[in-house]
Design a protein around this motif. Structure first.
Motif, PDB file in Angstrom:
ATOM      1  N   SER A 209       0.835  -1.175  -0.208  1.00  0.00           N
ATOM      2  CA  SER A 209      -0.470   0.012  -0.239  1.00  0.00           C
ATOM      3  C   SER A 209       1.028   0.721   0.576  1.00  0.00           C
ATOM      4  N   TYR A 210       0.374   2.137   0.861  1.00  0.00           N
ATOM      5  CA  TYR A 210       1.063   3.800   0.571  1.00  0.00           C
ATOM      6  C   TYR A 210       2.460   3.415   0.782  1.00  0.00           C
ATOM      7  N   ALA A 211       3.455   3.934   0.718  1.00  0.00           N
ATOM      8  CA  ALA A 211       4.483   3.785   1.536  1.00  0.00           C
ATOM      9  C   ALA A 211       5.188   5.743   1.741  1.00  0.00           C
ATOM     10  N   PHE A 212       5.625   5.587   2.620  1.00  0.00           N
ATOM     11  CA  PHE A 212       6.090   7.111   3.768  1.00  0.00           C
ATOM     12  C   PHE A 212       7.770   7.377   3.136  1.00  0.00           C
ATOM     13  N   SER A 213       7.731   8.474   2.372  1.00  0.00           N
ATOM     14  CA  SER A 213       9.508   8.448   1.751  1.00  0.00           C
ATOM     15  C   SER A 213       9.782  10.606   2.053  1.00  0.00           C
ATOM     16  N   LYS A 214      11.110  10.390   2.426  1.00  0.00           N
ATOM     17  CA  LYS A 214      12.110  11.298   2.129  1.00  0.00           C
ATOM     18  C   LYS A 214      12.331  11.872   1.367  1.00  0.00           C
ATOM     19  N   LEU A 215      12.572  12.744   0.805  1.00  0.00           N
ATOM     20  CA  LEU A 215      13.397  13.056  -0.339  1.00  0.00           C
ATOM     21  C   LEU A 215      15.337  12.581   0.045  1.00  0.00           C
ATOM     22  N   GLY A 216      16.189  12.895  -0.610  1.00  0.00           N
ATOM     23  CA  GLY A 216      17.531  12.855  -0.950  1.00  0.00           C
ATOM     24  C   GLY A 216      18.280  13.674   0.279  1.00  0.00           C
ATOM     25  N   TYR A 217      17.868  14.961  -0.261  1.00  0.00           N
ATOM     26  CA  TYR A 217      17.983  16.100   1.053  1.00  0.00           C
ATOM     27  C   TYR A 217      17.728  16.729   1.873  1.00  0.00           C
ATOM     28  N   THR A 218      16.310  15.608   2.474  1.00  0.00           N
ATOM     29  CA  THR A 218      15.716  15.810   3.395  1.00  0.00           C
ATOM     30  C   THR A 218      16.769  15.377   5.120  1.00  0.00           C
ATOM     31  N   ASP A 219      16.858  16.305   6.297  1.00  0.00           N
ATOM     32  CA  ASP A 219      17.392  15.779   6.629  1.00  0.00           C
ATOM     33  C   ASP A 219      17.144  14.399   7.879  1.00  0.00           C
ATOM     34  N   HIS A 220      18.070  13.606   7.856  1.00  0.00           N
ATOM     35  CA  HIS A 220      18.063  12.490   7.795  1.00  0.00           C
ATOM     36  C   HIS A 220      17.732  12.179   9.827  1.00  0.00           C
ATOM     37  N   LYS A 221      17.923  13.091  10.596  1.00  0.00           N
ATOM     38  CA  LYS A 221      17.673  13.413  12.137  1.00  0.00           C
ATOM     39  C   LYS A 221      16.079  13.143  11.830  1.00  0.00           C
ATOM     40  N   LEU A 222      15.367  14.584  11.687  1.00  0.00           N
ATOM     41  CA  LEU A 222      15.246  14.638  10.824  1.00  0.00           C
ATOM     42  C   LEU A 222      13.330  13.317  11.177  1.00  0.00           C
ATOM     43  N   ALA A 223      13.873  13.455   9.859  1.00  0.00           N
ATOM     44  CA  ALA A 223      13.553  11.791   9.479  1.00  0.00           C
ATOM     45  C   ALA A 223      13.211  10.562   9.975  1.00  0.00           C
ATOM     46  N   THR A 224      13.988  10.388  11.028  1.00  0.00           N
ATOM     47  CA  THR A 224      13.987   9.413  12.291  1.00  0.00           C
ATOM     48  C   THR A 224      13.075   9.663  13.012  1.00  0.00           C
ATOM     49  N   GLN A 225      13.093  10.682  13.790  1.00  0.00           N
ATOM     50  CA  GLN A 225      11.859  11.638  14.475  1.00  0.00           C
ATOM     51  C   GLN A 225      10.090  11.336  14.011  1.00  0.00           C
ATOM     52  N   ILE A 226      10.432  11.714  12.501  1.00  0.00           N
ATOM     53  CA  ILE A 226       8.779  11.164  12.358  1.00  0.00           C
ATOM     54  C   ILE A 226       8.980  10.094  12.673  1.00  0.00           C
ATOM     55  N   VAL A 227       9.656   9.414  11.778  1.00  0.00           N
ATOM     56  CA  VAL A 227       9.602   7.620  12.034  1.00  0.00           C
ATOM     57  C   VAL A 227       8.889   7.068  13.226  1.00  0.00           C
ATOM     58  N   ARG A 228      10.357   6.999  14.395  1.00  0.00           N
ATOM     59  CA  ARG A 228       9.197   6.722  15.771  1.00  0.00           C
ATOM     60  C   ARG A 228       8.159   7.277  15.584  1.00  0.00           C
ATOM     61  N   ALA A 229       7.905   8.834  15.532  1.00  0.00           N
ATOM     62  CA  ALA A 229       6.317   9.209  16.200  1.00  0.00           C
ATOM     63  C   ALA A 229       5.514   8.329  15.109  1.00  0.00           C
ATOM     64  N   LEU A 230       5.181   7.135  13.869  1.00  0.00           N
ATOM     65  CA  LEU A 230       4.579   7.511  12.974  1.00  0.00           C
ATOM     66  C   LEU A 230       4.629   5.281  13.728  1.00  0.00           C
ATOM     67  N   LEU A 231       5.286   5.209  13.955  1.00  0.00           N
ATOM     68  CA  LEU A 231       5.330   3.360  14.737  1.00  0.00           C
ATOM     69  C   LEU A 231       4.924   3.463  15.500  1.00  0.00           C
ATOM     70  N   SER A 232       4.122   4.338  16.711  1.00  0.00           N
ATOM     71  CA  SER A 232       3.361   4.807  17.661  1.00  0.00           C
ATOM     72  C   SER A 232       2.302   4.843  18.240  1.00  0.00           C
ATOM     73  N   ILE A 233       1.799   5.145  16.628  1.00  0.00           N
ATOM     74  CA  ILE A 233       0.788   5.070  16.088  1.00  0.00           C
ATOM     75  C   ILE A 233      -0.535   3.411  16.476  1.00  0.00           C
ATOM     76  N   ASP A 234      -1.474   3.636  16.731  1.00  0.00           N
ATOM     77  CA  ASP A 234      -1.658   2.201  17.013  1.00  0.00           C
ATOM     78  C   ASP A 234      -3.214   1.694  16.008  1.00  0.00           C
ATOM     79  N   LYS A 235      -3.481   0.484  16.003  1.00  0.00           N
ATOM     80  CA  LYS A 235      -4.458   0.941  14.673  1.00  0.00           C
ATOM     81  C   LYS A 235      -6.425   0.939  16.484  1.00  0.00           C
TER      82      LYS A 235
END
Length: 572
Positions: A209-235
Motif C-alpha cells: 500500500s502507501y509508502a512514506f518516503s523522504k527526499l535525498g536532501y531531507t535531514d535524516h535526523k528529522l526523518a528518524t524522529q518522524i518514523v518513531r512517531a508514526l510507528l507509535s500509532i496503533d490501530k
C-alpha cells in the motif's frame, strides 16, 4: 515541513484523512507540517523543484522516484483490510451479476470504465495483468474510458447499464455494500485470485500500500524522529481510525513492484529521456554562454588586432592591396548571392509548374472517364483544361517578371476565392474521397488574387498528400475576421511534422516529400509577407486531434495606394 500526498480525491478528503496523523507527529517532535494533495504530475513537479520534504504515495510512484530524485522509502502503510503490508492493494474487475466473464480476453467485448490511467489499484495493476496476457488495454479494449472520481460513480455506471465492467481497487465494492450504497448481489468481482489473510476479493496480484518516503536532501535526523512517531500509532488510536489504516510498518520487499514496472514498460526498464533532457538543459545553456563569451572575446581581440594593424600600416601599397582584396571579395560575394537567388527562382518555377500541369493531367483524365456516346460533358472538361494551361502560362510569365514588375492588387472576395480554389482542385479532392468542411465569414480585402490562389493550392495539396494513407481523412478551412485581419486556417488530420521539421518548415529546400523541391512553403511565406500578413504552422497531437494546422492572416484595411511592395523587393 511540506508533505506531498499522492491523491486523486479532493484536498478536503485528503486533509480529513491525514491531518490528524501529522498533527500528532508534529506535537511529539515539535514540528509543523503542511499537507499538499497532489496529482501524479503535480507530485513529480514538486519533487523536481525540491519543494517537498516527505512523500506519501503508492508503491509504484515511490519506486519510480527512487532513481531520479533520491527518494528513500521509510515506512509502509498497513490498511484495514489486510494482514501483510506487502500484499495490501490489488485491482478488482467488477461487473453485474448477470454478466459472465471467464477470462481476460472477454473484456474486449464489453464497455469498460476506470477512474484514471495513473491510478495504481484503479488501473495500473490490472494493466499489468492484461499486458502479461498479451492484451494492450488502450488498443485492445475498444470501449475503455476513464471517468474520474469518486470511485462509487463507476459502480453506479455499471449498475445503471451505462458500462459493463469497472476496474477499481480491491475493497471498493465491499465498502460500498457495507455503507449501503450498493445492494448486495447486484455486482460481483470476476476472475478472482485466491489470497489468504485478505478480507476483500481481488482480480489481480497484491502489492504494498502507501509508502512514506523522504527526499535525498531531507535531514535524516528529522526523518528518524518522524518514523518513531508514526510507528507509535496503533490501530486503536483515533489517528489510525480517521486515516483508515492499522499502523505503519518497516519497508517491505518491493521486488514485485519492479516486475510491474517492467511489464508496464516504465523506469528502470526504459530510459527516462524527458528527465535526462531536463537535467541537461542547464549544462547546455552554460556551455552556450561560455562559447558565446569566448566568441565575443575572439571578436574583441580580432577587432583590436585589425585596429592596431591599420594604425601601424603606413604604406600606401599595402593599403591599396588590402582595398583591392576587399573589393574582390565583395564581387565574389555578390556573384554568389546572384547565383543562389537564380537557382532558387529556377527551382521555384519548376516546383510551381508541377501544379497546373498536374491539373491538366487530372482534368484530362476526368474528361476521358466521363466520355459518353453523346459526349455531353466534354465541353466543360476541355474548358477546364484551357484554364489550367492559362494558369501555367501566367505562372511562368510572373516568375520571369518577378524582379521587375509589381504585383497586381485588386478587391478580393476571400470566400469566393476559397470556393473557386476548391472547384479547381475537385479532382484531387475526389482522389482522396474527401469533402472540405468550410466555416467561412464574408471577408474582402485588396490582394493579388492569382498569388493568393497559389498559396491556397499549395497548402491544400500539402494537406491532401499528408492524409493520403489515412482511413478517414478530414480537411477543414476556416475564414474569420479579427482585429482588422482576415484569418484563414487550413487543418488536416494527416501525419503531421516532427518538431525539427516544423521549425524548418519555411526554410528553402526543406521537404519531407520524396520528389519535392522544398520551395512550396517558402513561396507561400513570401507571398503572404508581400501582402503584409503572417503565416505559421501548429502541430496537433492530443487525444482528440492529430495533424497540422496552417494559419495565415491578411490585413483588411489595405489600399492600392499604400501597397508599393513589388515581387522584387519581397525576394531581394
Amino acid at each position: 515541513m511540506r508533505v506531498g500526498i499522492l491523491s486523486f480525491a479532493t484536498p478536503e478528503v485528503v486533509f480529513q484523512r491525514w491531518k490528524p496523523t501529522f498533527d500528532r507527529v508534529g506535537s511529539e517532535i515539535d514540528q509543523r507540517f503542511t499537507l499538499l494533495a497532489l496529482t501524479p504530475v503535480e507530485l513529480q513537479e514538486q519533487v523536481a523543484q525540491q519543494k517537498l520534504d516527505f512523500i506519501i504515495s503508492n508503491a509504484l510512484t515511490s519506486v519510480t522516484l527512487k532513481k531520479d530524485y533520491g527518494a528513500s522509502s521509510l515506512l509502509t502503510l498497513l490498511p484495514l483490510h489486510s494482514v501483510e503490508p506487502d500484499g495490501a492493494v490489488g485491482s478488482a474487475i467488477i461487473t453485474r451479476a448477470d454478466i459472465a466473464i471467464d477470462q481476460l480476453d472477454d473484456l474486449t467485448q464489453f464497455a469498460v470504465v476506470s477512474s484514471d490511467p495513473k491510478a495504481f489499484g484503479g488501473f495500473q495493476i490490472m494493466a499489468g495483468e492484461l499486458a502479461l496476457a498479451g492484451i494492450n488495454p488502450f488498443s485492445d479494449l475498444k470501449d475503455l474510458s476513464f471517468v474520474g472520481f469518486p470511485q462509487n460513480k463507476l459502480l453506479d455506471l455499471v449498475v445503471s447499464g451505462e458500462a459493463d465492467v469497472a476496474i477499481l481497487p480491491s475493497c471498493v465494492l465491499e465498502s460500498a455494500i457495507n455503507s449501503g450504497h450498493i445492494a448486495a448481489g447486484k455486482l460481483k468481482v470476476v476472475l478472482q485470485h485466491d489470497h489468504q489473510n485478505y478480507d476483500c476479493l481481488a482480480s489481480s496480484e497484491l502489492y504494498p500500500s502507501y509508502a512514506f518516503s523522504k527526499l535525498g536532501y531531507t535531514d535524516h535526523k528529522l526523518a528518524t524522529q518522524i518514523v518513531r512517531a508514526l510507528l507509535s500509532i496503533d490501530k486503536n488510536d483515533k489517528e489510525a481510525q480517521l486515516g483508515r489504516y492499522q499502523y505503519w510498518s518497516a519497508p517491505v520487499n518491493d521486488s514485485h513492484v519492479f516486475g510491474l514496472l517492467k511489464t508496464l514498460n516504465k523506469w528502470p526498464f526504459v530510459t527516462n529521456w524527458a528527465f535526462l533532457l531536463k537535467g541537461a538543459i542547464p549544462w547546455v545553456i552554460g556551455s552556450f554562454i561560455f562559447l558565446l563569451l569566448g566568441y565575443l572575446h575572439h571578436l574583441r581581440v580580432k577587432r583590436l588586432v585589425v585596429l592596431r594593424t591599420h594604425a601601424l600600416s603606413a604604406e600606401i601599397e599595402l593599403h591599396q592591396l588590402t582595398q583591392k582584396s576587399l573589393y574582390e571579395q565583395q564581387k565574389q560575394f555578390y556573384k554568389a548571392q546572384r547565383i543562389l537567388l537564380t537557382g532558387e527562382m529556377a527551382s521555384g518555377i519548376a516546383h510551381e509548374l508541377n501544379q497546373p500541369l498536374a491539373g491538366i493531367r487530372y482534368l484530362t483524365q476526368g474528361c476521358l472517364y466521363r466520355l459518353t456516346p453523346e459526349q455531353g460533358e466534354l465541353d466543360t472538361a476541355l474548358n477546364k483544361v484551357i484554364q489550367q494551361v492559362d494558369r501555367a502560362q501566367s505562372t511562368i510569365k510572373r516568375f520571369r517578371q518577378f524582379c521587375q514588375q509589381p504585383s497586381v492588387y485588386e478587391t478580393c472576395d476571400l470566400v469566393m476565392l476559397i470556393n473557386e480554389t476548391l472547384n479547381l482542385m475537385s479532382p484531387e479532392l475526389k482522389r482522396v474521397q474527401i469533402t472540405a468542411l468550410l466555416t467561412l465569414t464574408e471577408v474582402s480585402t485588396v490582394a493579388d488574387i492569382s498569388l493568393l490562389q497559389q498559396v491556397l493550392v499549395n497548402l491544400i495539396r500539402n494537406s491532401l498528400d499528408a492524409m493520403e494513407n489515412r482511413p478517414t481523412p478530414a480537411l477543414s478551412i476556416t475564414l474569420s475576421e479579427h482585429n482588422q485581419q482576415a484569418i484563414i486556417s487550413i487543418q488536416d488530420n494527416g501525419i503531421g511534422l516532427s518538431e525539427v521539421a516544423l521549425s524548418r518548415l519555411f526554410f528553402p529546400f526543406e521537404t519531407s516529400k520524396q520528389n519535392g523541391l522544398g520551395l512550396g512553403m517558402v513561396i507561400c511565406k513570401r507571398i503572404i509577407e508581400e501582402h503584409r500578413g503572417n503565416i505559421f504552422a501548429t502541430f496537433l497531437n492530443d487525444d482528440n486531434t492529430q495533424g497540422l494546422n496552417i494559419t495565415f492572416s491578411l490585413p483588411i484595411n489595405i489600399h492600392n495606394a499604400t501597397i508599393e511592395t513589388s515581387r522584387k523587393s519581397a525576394h531581394v
